[in-house]
Design a protein around this motif. Structure first.
Motif, PDB file in Angstrom:
ATOM      1  N   ARG A 213       0.645  -1.257  -0.080  1.00  0.00           N
ATOM      2  CA  ARG A 213      -0.195  -0.180   0.045  1.00  0.00           C
ATOM      3  C   ARG A 213       0.858   1.383   0.052  1.00  0.00           C
ATOM      4  NH1 ARG A 213      -2.406  -3.783   3.716  1.00  0.00           N
ATOM      5  NH2 ARG A 213      -0.901  -3.046   5.317  1.00  0.00           N
ATOM      6  N   VAL A 214       0.701   2.182  -1.136  1.00  0.00           N
ATOM      7  CA  VAL A 214       1.534   3.216  -1.179  1.00  0.00           C
ATOM      8  C   VAL A 214       0.701   4.510  -0.697  1.00  0.00           C
ATOM      9  CG1 VAL A 214       2.963   4.597  -2.921  1.00  0.00           C
ATOM     10  CG2 VAL A 214       3.098   2.250  -2.964  1.00  0.00           C
ATOM     11  N   HIS A 215       1.063   5.118   0.335  1.00  0.00           N
ATOM     12  CA  HIS A 215       0.418   6.283   0.974  1.00  0.00           C
ATOM     13  C   HIS A 215       1.330   7.512   0.462  1.00  0.00           C
ATOM     14  CE1 HIS A 215      -1.572   3.218   3.631  1.00  0.00           C
ATOM     15  NE2 HIS A 215      -0.474   2.670   3.719  1.00  0.00           N
ATOM     16  N   GLU A 216       0.464   8.561   0.015  1.00  0.00           N
ATOM     17  CA  GLU A 216       1.038   9.774  -0.361  1.00  0.00           C
ATOM     18  C   GLU A 216       0.934  10.789   1.037  1.00  0.00           C
ATOM     19  OE1 GLU A 216      -0.608  11.146  -3.726  1.00  0.00           O
ATOM     20  OE2 GLU A 216      -0.547   9.313  -4.807  1.00  0.00           O
ATOM     21  N   MET A 217       1.958  11.378   1.071  1.00  0.00           N
ATOM     22  CA  MET A 217       2.076  12.554   2.172  1.00  0.00           C
ATOM     23  C   MET A 217       2.920  13.764   1.785  1.00  0.00           C
ATOM     24  SD  MET A 217       4.733  10.544   4.869  1.00  0.00           S
ATOM     25  CE  MET A 217       6.387  10.310   4.189  1.00  0.00           C
ATOM     26  N   SER A 218       2.717  14.774   2.485  1.00  0.00           N
ATOM     27  CA  SER A 218       3.717  15.997   2.193  1.00  0.00           C
ATOM     28  C   SER A 218       4.047  16.447   3.477  1.00  0.00           C
ATOM     29  CB  SER A 218       2.843  16.853   1.526  1.00  0.00           C
ATOM     30  OG  SER A 218       2.757  16.450   0.285  1.00  0.00           O
ATOM     31  N   LEU A 219       5.189  15.914   4.067  1.00  0.00           N
ATOM     32  CA  LEU A 219       5.752  16.230   5.468  1.00  0.00           C
ATOM     33  C   LEU A 219       7.037  17.353   5.306  1.00  0.00           C
ATOM     34  CD1 LEU A 219       5.822  12.707   7.306  1.00  0.00           C
ATOM     35  CD2 LEU A 219       4.117  14.340   7.189  1.00  0.00           C
ATOM     36  N   CYS A 220       7.353  17.416   4.446  1.00  0.00           N
ATOM     37  CA  CYS A 220       8.747  18.123   4.105  1.00  0.00           C
ATOM     38  C   CYS A 220       9.175  18.587   2.741  1.00  0.00           C
ATOM     39  CB  CYS A 220      10.324  17.586   4.858  1.00  0.00           C
ATOM     40  SG  CYS A 220      10.320  15.896   4.167  1.00  0.00           S
ATOM     41  N   THR A 221      10.012  19.359   2.391  1.00  0.00           N
ATOM     42  CA  THR A 221      10.089  19.688   0.994  1.00  0.00           C
ATOM     43  C   THR A 221      10.853  18.883   0.093  1.00  0.00           C
ATOM     44  OG1 THR A 221      12.354  20.867   1.783  1.00  0.00           O
ATOM     45  CG2 THR A 221      10.217  22.208   1.677  1.00  0.00           C
ATOM     46  N   ASP A 222      11.779  17.897   0.796  1.00  0.00           N
ATOM     47  CA  ASP A 222      12.307  16.750   0.015  1.00  0.00           C
ATOM     48  C   ASP A 222      12.771  15.537   0.531  1.00  0.00           C
ATOM     49  OD1 ASP A 222      14.662  17.222   1.893  1.00  0.00           O
ATOM     50  OD2 ASP A 222      14.809  19.274   1.059  1.00  0.00           O
ATOM     51  N   HIS A 223      13.498  14.934   1.171  1.00  0.00           N
ATOM     52  CA  HIS A 223      13.597  13.597   1.597  1.00  0.00           C
ATOM     53  C   HIS A 223      13.094  13.464   2.919  1.00  0.00           C
ATOM     54  CE1 HIS A 223      17.101  13.325  -1.383  1.00  0.00           C
ATOM     55  NE2 HIS A 223      16.007  13.315  -1.830  1.00  0.00           N
ATOM     56  N   VAL A 224      12.643  12.559   3.542  1.00  0.00           N
ATOM     57  CA  VAL A 224      12.101  12.277   4.651  1.00  0.00           C
ATOM     58  C   VAL A 224      12.853  11.859   5.992  1.00  0.00           C
ATOM     59  CG1 VAL A 224       9.965  11.723   3.687  1.00  0.00           C
ATOM     60  CG2 VAL A 224      11.414   9.879   4.517  1.00  0.00           C
ATOM     61  N   GLY A 225      14.349  11.627   5.547  1.00  0.00           N
ATOM     62  CA  GLY A 225      15.076  11.089   6.589  1.00  0.00           C
ATOM     63  C   GLY A 225      15.619  12.495   7.518  1.00  0.00           C
ATOM     64  N   THR A 226      15.374  13.549   7.402  1.00  0.00           N
ATOM     65  CA  THR A 226      15.675  14.660   8.245  1.00  0.00           C
ATOM     66  C   THR A 226      14.556  15.125   9.179  1.00  0.00           C
ATOM     67  OG1 THR A 226      15.545  16.137   6.706  1.00  0.00           O
ATOM     68  CG2 THR A 226      17.642  15.460   7.173  1.00  0.00           C
ATOM     69  N   THR A 227      13.132  14.401   8.692  1.00  0.00           N
ATOM     70  CA  THR A 227      12.092  14.773   9.232  1.00  0.00           C
ATOM     71  C   THR A 227      11.267  13.721  10.212  1.00  0.00           C
ATOM     72  OG1 THR A 227      11.479  16.298   7.622  1.00  0.00           O
ATOM     73  CG2 THR A 227       9.690  15.767   8.926  1.00  0.00           C
ATOM     74  N   ILE A 228      11.482  12.465   9.736  1.00  0.00           N
ATOM     75  CA  ILE A 228      10.630  11.491  10.419  1.00  0.00           C
ATOM     76  C   ILE A 228      11.435  10.165  10.291  1.00  0.00           C
ATOM     77  CG2 ILE A 228       9.039  11.047   8.753  1.00  0.00           C
ATOM     78  CD1 ILE A 228       6.921  10.638  11.083  1.00  0.00           C
ATOM     79  N   HIS A 229      11.695   9.170  10.991  1.00  0.00           N
ATOM     80  CA  HIS A 229      11.825   7.766  11.122  1.00  0.00           C
ATOM     81  C   HIS A 229      11.120   6.935  11.920  1.00  0.00           C
ATOM     82  CE1 HIS A 229      16.059   8.448   9.585  1.00  0.00           C
ATOM     83  NE2 HIS A 229      16.111   9.679  10.117  1.00  0.00           N
ATOM     84  N   ILE A 230      10.986   5.890  11.418  1.00  0.00           N
ATOM     85  CA  ILE A 230      10.029   4.745  12.130  1.00  0.00           C
ATOM     86  C   ILE A 230      11.368   3.948  12.932  1.00  0.00           C
ATOM     87  CG2 ILE A 230       8.879   2.876  12.154  1.00  0.00           C
ATOM     88  CD1 ILE A 230       7.453   3.536   9.736  1.00  0.00           C
ATOM     89  N   LEU A 231      11.389   3.999  14.179  1.00  0.00           N
ATOM     90  CA  LEU A 231      12.548   3.291  14.945  1.00  0.00           C
ATOM     91  C   LEU A 231      12.166   1.970  15.005  1.00  0.00           C
ATOM     92  CD1 LEU A 231      13.415   6.060  17.509  1.00  0.00           C
ATOM     93  CD2 LEU A 231      14.659   5.671  15.321  1.00  0.00           C
ATOM     94  N   ARG A 232      10.946   1.563  15.162  1.00  0.00           N
ATOM     95  CA  ARG A 232      10.317   0.027  15.296  1.00  0.00           C
ATOM     96  C   ARG A 232       8.904   0.321  15.376  1.00  0.00           C
ATOM     97  NH1 ARG A 232      13.269   0.023  21.100  1.00  0.00           N
ATOM     98  NH2 ARG A 232      11.782   0.759  22.311  1.00  0.00           N
ATOM     99  N   PRO A 233       8.039  -0.626  15.097  1.00  0.00           N
ATOM    100  CA  PRO A 233       6.551  -0.620  15.298  1.00  0.00           C
ATOM    101  C   PRO A 233       6.342  -0.012  16.619  1.00  0.00           C
ATOM    102  CG  PRO A 233       7.249  -2.733  14.315  1.00  0.00           C
ATOM    103  CD  PRO A 233       8.743  -2.228  14.927  1.00  0.00           C
ATOM    104  N   GLY A 234       5.467   1.241  16.463  1.00  0.00           N
ATOM    105  CA  GLY A 234       5.065   1.652  17.292  1.00  0.00           C
ATOM    106  C   GLY A 234       5.704   3.136  18.221  1.00  0.00           C
TER     107      GLY A 234
END
Length: 343
Positions: A213-234
């Motif tokens: 399932r590909v979900h579209e979002m718009s969190l930041c201007t470019d890549h997500v790695g300086t904005t959000i990470h999933i560290l582990r489930p939850g």
């Protein structure tokens, strides 16, 4: 058995590609570079002293060697690309550019399960960026991996769209950097930004099929790695300046979030920075309880320790210089664990 097998960013790491600073070349300040970096008005006149460039490359390679030793000592197989030729020029019928580097496999290659996909990147200087990784891609293919390439874009000037307060890429053709993705098993969160469009999300959706399932979002201007990470489930790691609880994707909103304060500033060696200080939260997980963290990010390390995660500190001096942190400059190609549903 395919050597490619990775479905998220937290399962125990078995094999990783680290980039290389060798061949680092500053690309021309064209419409695509201005669209991504928003450099100062006089950026085209920037000249880098050869001694400064040599120092940056040498120090970056030292830092990669330190990270590689930590990973190898932890039992992780570390692979490297072939060094690219510096100042390699090329042209399309409509534009010309200079190849920039092979620093960031996270940007140009997307791993989903046993698939590795060459991304259709929006920056003209990154058009052939997967070249130095081709021998590795062939090896992975020979092992049974599915090797795909998205349609090569034409990147006309009309690609680069500006709206009040933000820049986007037009919907002319599928575009995305692989670092636009947040992988979560069956669910992939796709950041629509100045490096990825909805056409790209739809292309990825159709190629991967109903298993994902590909979900579209718009969190930041470019890549997500300086904005959000999933560290582990939850458990999430989130940028406290860019995000609020309401901006986190709805499917992840109930998870516990570690809100990262502004990171320590590494500084930069060139005339202007290619990344913000938030490149300091660009991390690489060895597993759900062990994470590679830049050694100067002591506040972040303490925050991780508070939730039972061991921060493994490693020197990383030039994230702001060339525009990529530990996550950007690595690509986890194999992690233990099966494809699962975490939502």
């Amino acid at each position: 058995m395919s050597l490619i097998s990775s479905n998220n960013d937290w399962d125990p790491l078995e094999e990783v590609i680290l980039g290389t600073a060798q061949g680092l070349t500053l690309p021309p300040v064209d419409v695509s570079l201005r669209h991504f970096f928003e450099p100062p008005a006089d950026a085209a006149s920037e000249r880098i002293d050869a001694d400064v460039m040599r120092r940056v490359v040498d120090e970056a390679e030292e830092d990669f060697a330190d990270a590689a030793k930590i990973l190898t000592d932890a039992g992780v197989t570390v692979r490297r690309p072939e060094p690219p030729v510096a100042d390699r020029r090329y042209a399309s019928p409509d534009w010309e550019s200079v190849a920039s580097h092979a620093l960031m496999p996270r940007d140009c290659l997307l791993v989903v399960g046993d698939h590795v996909i060459e991304a259709p990147m929006a920056a003209r200087s990154r058009y052939f960026e997967t070249g130095p990784f081709r021998s590795l891609l062939r090896e992975y293919f020979d092992s049974g991996a599915v090797w795909l390439s998205a349609p090569k874009p034409t990147l006309p000037d009309e690609t680069y769209v500006y709206e009040p307060g933000r820049s986007l890429v037009g919907e002319i053709e599928p575009l995305f950097d692989a670092a636009n993705m947040l992988r979560c098993g069956h669910d992939i969160f796709f950041n629509v930004s100045n490096t990825g469009n909805r056409f790209g999300a739809e292309w990825l959706r159709r190629v991967l099929g109903p298993q994902f399932r590909v979900h579209e979002m718009s969190l930041c201007t470019d890549h997500v790695g300086t904005t959000i990470h999933i560290l582990r489930p939850g458990l999430l790691l989130a940028n406290s300046e860019r995000l609020t609880p309401e901006l986190i994707p709805e499917q992840l909103r109930s998870w516990k979030t570690i809100w990262v304060d502004p990171p320590e500033d590494d500084g930069y060696a060139f005339a202007w920075p290619r990344a913000s200080v938030w490149v300091g939260m660009n991390i690489l997980a060895l597993g759900p309880d062990r994470i590679l963290v830049p050694s100067n990010q002591t506040r972040l390390a303490r925050q991780l320790e508070e939730v039972g995660i061991e921060p493994i500190l490693t020197r990383f001096r030039h994230g702001r210089t060339f525009g990529g942190g530990l996550h950007c400059c690595s690509l986890d190609v194999r992690r233990t664990g099966e494809l699962a549903d975490y939502l």
